[in-house]
Every structure is written in C-alpha cells, then in structure tokens.
Write an enzyme that holds these catalytic residues in place. Structure first.
Site, PDB file in Angstrom:
ATOM      1  N   LEU A 112       0.855  -1.182   0.000  1.00  0.00           N
ATOM      2  CA  LEU A 112       0.000   0.000   0.000  1.00  0.00           C
ATOM      3  C   LEU A 112       0.891   1.232   0.000  1.00  0.00           C
ATOM      4  O   LEU A 112       2.089   1.145   0.263  1.00  0.00           O
ATOM      5  CB  LEU A 112      -0.897   0.003   1.243  1.00  0.00           C
ATOM      6  CG  LEU A 112      -1.881  -1.163   1.364  1.00  0.00           C
ATOM      7  CD1 LEU A 112      -2.576  -1.130   2.728  1.00  0.00           C
ATOM      8  CD2 LEU A 112      -2.917  -1.119   0.239  1.00  0.00           C
ATOM      9  N   SER A 113       0.299   2.393  -0.249  1.00  0.00           N
ATOM     10  CA  SER A 113       1.137   3.598  -0.282  1.00  0.00           C
ATOM     11  C   SER A 113       1.764   3.869   1.080  1.00  0.00           C
ATOM     12  O   SER A 113       2.859   4.423   1.152  1.00  0.00           O
ATOM     13  CB  SER A 113       0.324   4.808  -0.745  1.00  0.00           C
ATOM     14  OG  SER A 113      -0.743   5.068   0.130  1.00  0.00           O
ATOM     15  N   GLU A 114       1.079   3.471   2.181  1.00  0.00           N
ATOM     16  CA  GLU A 114       1.660   3.684   3.508  1.00  0.00           C
ATOM     17  C   GLU A 114       1.278   2.556   4.463  1.00  0.00           C
ATOM     18  O   GLU A 114       0.152   2.057   4.428  1.00  0.00           O
ATOM     19  CB  GLU A 114       1.173   5.004   4.139  1.00  0.00           C
ATOM     20  CG  GLU A 114       1.529   6.246   3.378  1.00  0.00           C
ATOM     21  CD  GLU A 114       3.004   6.579   3.399  1.00  0.00           C
ATOM     22  OE1 GLU A 114       3.727   6.039   4.265  1.00  0.00           O
ATOM     23  OE2 GLU A 114       3.428   7.367   2.548  1.00  0.00           O
ATOM     24  N   THR A 115       2.227   2.197   5.304  1.00  0.00           N
ATOM     25  CA  THR A 115       1.969   1.377   6.485  1.00  0.00           C
ATOM     26  C   THR A 115       2.458   2.172   7.683  1.00  0.00           C
ATOM     27  O   THR A 115       3.607   2.621   7.716  1.00  0.00           O
ATOM     28  CB  THR A 115       2.686   0.020   6.408  1.00  0.00           C
ATOM     29  OG1 THR A 115       2.202  -0.712   5.274  1.00  0.00           O
ATOM     30  CG2 THR A 115       2.436  -0.795   7.672  1.00  0.00           C
TER      31      THR A 115
END
Length: 258
Positions: A42-45
C-alpha cells in the site's frame, strides 16, 4: 501483532486511500517495518507505539520511510479511537517531523499539521514533459506542486512517471481550481514506488495554503481526483493547516512475526 486496513478520507470502503496500521507493543527494526510495508504494497503502512503522553508514529512506503503522511495519521487515529482507547478525544503523535495533535470529533478526525512553504520556482520544459501540459505556476517544498489551468487537465492527466522521477521534490502534486470543490488535485510519488497516491493528506499542507490565498478564504473543501477519489476539508490557521476527514475499517488481521 494486529494490523488494521483503513480507508482514509472517505466514509465508505473501496474509496479514499487505504493504509495499513500496526499497533506495536515494542519497537520494531526499520528492516522489519520496511518488509511489512513491502508485503502490504500500500502507499503507507503506519507503526504506532504507545508513549507516556501519546503515541510514537512512523510511516513506511514500499520504497522506504517517509517523514510525514496525512492519510496514515488519520487511519492510525481512527484505529486508536475505535479499537484501543475509545475514551480518547485527543491523541498526540510524536513523529520525526514533530508532534501532531489529533482531535477525535463526531463523524470526523481533525489533524493539526505544519503548513508547507510556497517557494515559487520557474516553470520548465521538464515539468511539461513529465505531465504532458504546461503548468501555470510551480512551487517547491518537500514536494513539487504544479498549478494547472483547469480541472479537466487534472482529471485527464497522463503523467510520465520516469520523467517525474527526474524532477525536484519527493513527490509531485498537480492542482487546479475546482468546479464543485474549491480545488482538485492528484499526487504522484514514483520515487517511493507509489506512482499515484489515491488521497494525500501531507501534500494538502501545500495545496490548502495556496488556495486559501488565491480564493481569499481560510476554509477549503478539496477533492483528490484519483480513481478512488477522496474529500479533504482544510482550514488555514496562521502557519498551521487543520485537515479533517472520515475513515472506515476494511479489515483486521494478525501478522505472525517469527
């Protein structure tokens, strides 16, 4: 370790920007956090660790750690307020970019971020080649922001990600005046292995000050016109940007750390 998948800046699943949120009981190594982020893709964790007066918060993209992420902060605040500490009305996140106070309010979460600087730079041929149209204005801070003539250009943009990588800035934001919303935008971060981010809170710390000045008002209703789309409500207060939005739970899982 519990992991939550949250759609941020939306009130329904399969829209907004998905973020993974890990609530950790002890500090994780940077290699482990990066590997989890790569696995999630995903774009961020986000990784949140309880502190004495709030939470320590870090964000990882599949390409590495980032210094500031708005939608994953919103997602983390949602998880803490819904599943960990339902009595919290405010959370202080300690990050590498400073302390971010977040207020839990009815039907939305309100985040207090520092405004980016609007350092205007010259429009170049390289910018036009990267996005396929000539910008009206260009600005730089952590990210580059290009102002386009109209909303149609934003929505129809077909960027060249290899050429975007050659531009200054960590990511590239494009924005224009909106028809229904005050402004529309899109955000590209191929340097972080995220070609297009669905809804980006951090880059609105640059977008909102710009449009607040242009439109002569402090309150801005913004829309990020990605395929998933997302609404961001922003308010400029001195050198701070108050960004609020909704979030919804997509799923909860267990990460097995051997």
């Amino acid at each position: 370790m519990k992991q939550y998948i949250i759609d941020a800046f939306t009130d329904k699943i399969f829209s907004g920007n998905p973020a993974a949120v890990c609530i950790t009981e002890y500090p994780l190594t940077e290699d482990l956090m990066l590997n989890i982020a790569k696995e999630n893709n995903l774009s961020e964790t986000a990784f949140a660790l309880k502190a004495e007066d709030g939470y320590n918060l870090r964000w990882f993209t599949p390409g590495g750690e980032i210094d500031f992420c708005g939608h994953a902060t919103l997602a983390t605040a949602f998880v803490i307020s819904e599943f960990i500490h339902k009595q919290y009305s405010e959370i202080i996140f300690h990050t590498k970019s400073g302390d971010f106070p977040v207020s839990i309010k009815y039907e939305n979460i309100e985040m207090n971020f520092p405004a980016y600087s609007l350092n205007e730079i010259s429009v170049t041929d390289e910018m036009q080649k990267a996005i396929g149209v000539k910008p009206v204005q260009a600005f730089i801070d952590r990210d580059m922001m290009l102002v386009l003539e109209n909303e149609e250009q934003i929505r129809n943009l077909n960027p060249n990600f290899d050429k975007i990588k050659l531009l200054d800035g960590l990511g590239l934001c494009v924005t224009a005046k909106g028809k229904i919303f005050d402004c529309v935008s899109r955000f590209f971060a191929p340097k972080l292995n995220v070609n297009e981010d669905p809804v980006t809170g951090s880059t609105h710390c640059m977008i909102i000050p710009y449009w607040a000045e242009r439109l002569g008002k402090n309150s801005i209703n913004a829309y990020q016109a990605s395929n998933r789309g997302g609404k961001i409500y922003g308010f400029l207060q001195d050198n701070r940007v108050i960004i609020s939005g909704n979030a919804v739970l997509f799923g909860i899982s267990d990460i097995c750390l051997l």
